[in-house]
Design an enzyme around this catalytic site. Sequence first.
Site, PDB file in Angstrom:
ATOM      1  N   THR A 323      38.039  39.102  39.283  1.00 52.86           N
ATOM      2  CA  THR A 323      39.427  38.867  39.704  1.00 52.86           C
ATOM      3  C   THR A 323      39.875  39.862  40.760  1.00 52.86           C
ATOM      4  OG1 THR A 323      40.482  40.342  38.108  1.00 52.86           O
ATOM      5  CG2 THR A 323      39.947  38.117  37.345  1.00 52.86           C
ATOM      6  N   CYS A 324      41.065  39.614  41.310  1.00 48.20           N
ATOM      7  CA  CYS A 324      41.613  40.470  42.358  1.00 48.20           C
ATOM      8  C   CYS A 324      42.400  41.653  41.794  1.00 48.20           C
ATOM      9  CB  CYS A 324      42.524  39.663  43.275  1.00 48.20           C
ATOM     10  SG  CYS A 324      41.610  38.410  44.155  1.00 48.20           S
ATOM     11  N   ASP A 325      42.234  41.927  40.506  1.00 48.88           N
ATOM     12  CA  ASP A 325      42.958  43.036  39.890  1.00 48.88           C
ATOM     13  C   ASP A 325      42.088  44.279  39.852  1.00 48.88           C
ATOM     14  OD1 ASP A 325      44.087  44.835  37.881  1.00 48.88           O
ATOM     15  OD2 ASP A 325      45.465  43.170  37.480  1.00 48.88           O
TER      16      ASP A 325
END
Length: 376
Positions: A323-325
């Site tokens: 994910t982009c986290d």
Amino acid sequence: MTPKIARYLSEIQPAAPCLVVDVDRVEENYRALRAALPLARIYYAVKANPARPILERLARLESAFDAASFEEVAACLAAGAAPEAISFGNTIKKASAIAAAHQAGVSLYAFDSAEELEKIARCAPGSRVYCRILVANDGADWPLSRKFGTSVAQARRLMLRAADLGLDPYGLSFHVGSQQKHGAAYEAAIGQVAMLFTDLTERGVDLRMLNLGGGFPIPYREAVPGIDHFARAIMRALTRHFGNALPDIVIEPGRFVVGDAGAVRSEVVLVSRRDPESPLRWVYLDVGRFGGFAEAEGEAIRYAIVTPHDGGATGPVAIAGPTCDGADILYEKADYRLPLALASGDAVTLLATGAYVSTYASQGFNGFAPLAEHYI
Ligand SMILES: *Cc1c(COP(=O)(O)O)cnc(C)c1O
């Protein structure tokens, strides 16, 4: 990984990411625990994995259940458990959840505060109650002591009050922390609560149950003592403190029953050298913290990873999710090494992921679907 899971992965080749659970292994673990501690009644901690096939198999084996919410109570009932075999073991419950459980016939409730005790008296009058005592969680990889439990002195006051409120002061409980690797933790905790047992009995409150919680560990990257080590420590302490006037003994295993019955199949999305000067490679999998691996928090639980290149030369890696986290990192400090041949598109398997994975997966963060589950 059990032979049945290995066969399923190679023959069916389910799409990644997914969790595959061998329900026969769940049964074997349950039976092993019962053989090691024949004296104890097993209340499976539903939160570890609440999947219907697991609850059904355990209900058929006449396991009891430790539920944390009304939804878990309902899942146990739907799987065939009798209401008398369910303990509502969360010390933090909505009034409406207690009332619904009471309505469904559940008569056993945990608490660790005066406010919760009063709520139970109001919403489930006449029920059996047990007080959770705070004990040391040293030696546990996943401690629970910050959030739950009260002192022996306060438990004494609350158990006396329970009788005044028309409840049945039934027993005491503790939890030594999850993935607890030292039998001595159970011995110390039993010693701590035994004194209160005697004390309350002298005050005319006749406690009948001692709940030792869960915590029994399973091997991840490292070996842990077997269940017999814990059974011996527990029996030694019970004999020392209770002689042959043993109360009913309850255990609430979660991880031990389902952990090693599951494996997650994942695909490598990318292997990159973010710093070309450094030997460290970053391995991005198609599952991470939001794909169910919440217990990688603080790198506390360290899953073993199998790759198609095992046996070849390895190098240091950091392992992260897709994910982009920025928090979606599994391991940076835990000294993971993976084969140098590992490449994007490879299928890898994270072992012993049957407990505390599937229900932690997010609903669709970044568009990724929750972890698929196969019960075989
Ligand atoms: C989580 C939990 C368990 C299960 O613990 P494991 O370490 O998985 O065995 C048991 N009892 C209570 C009250 C819990 O919260």
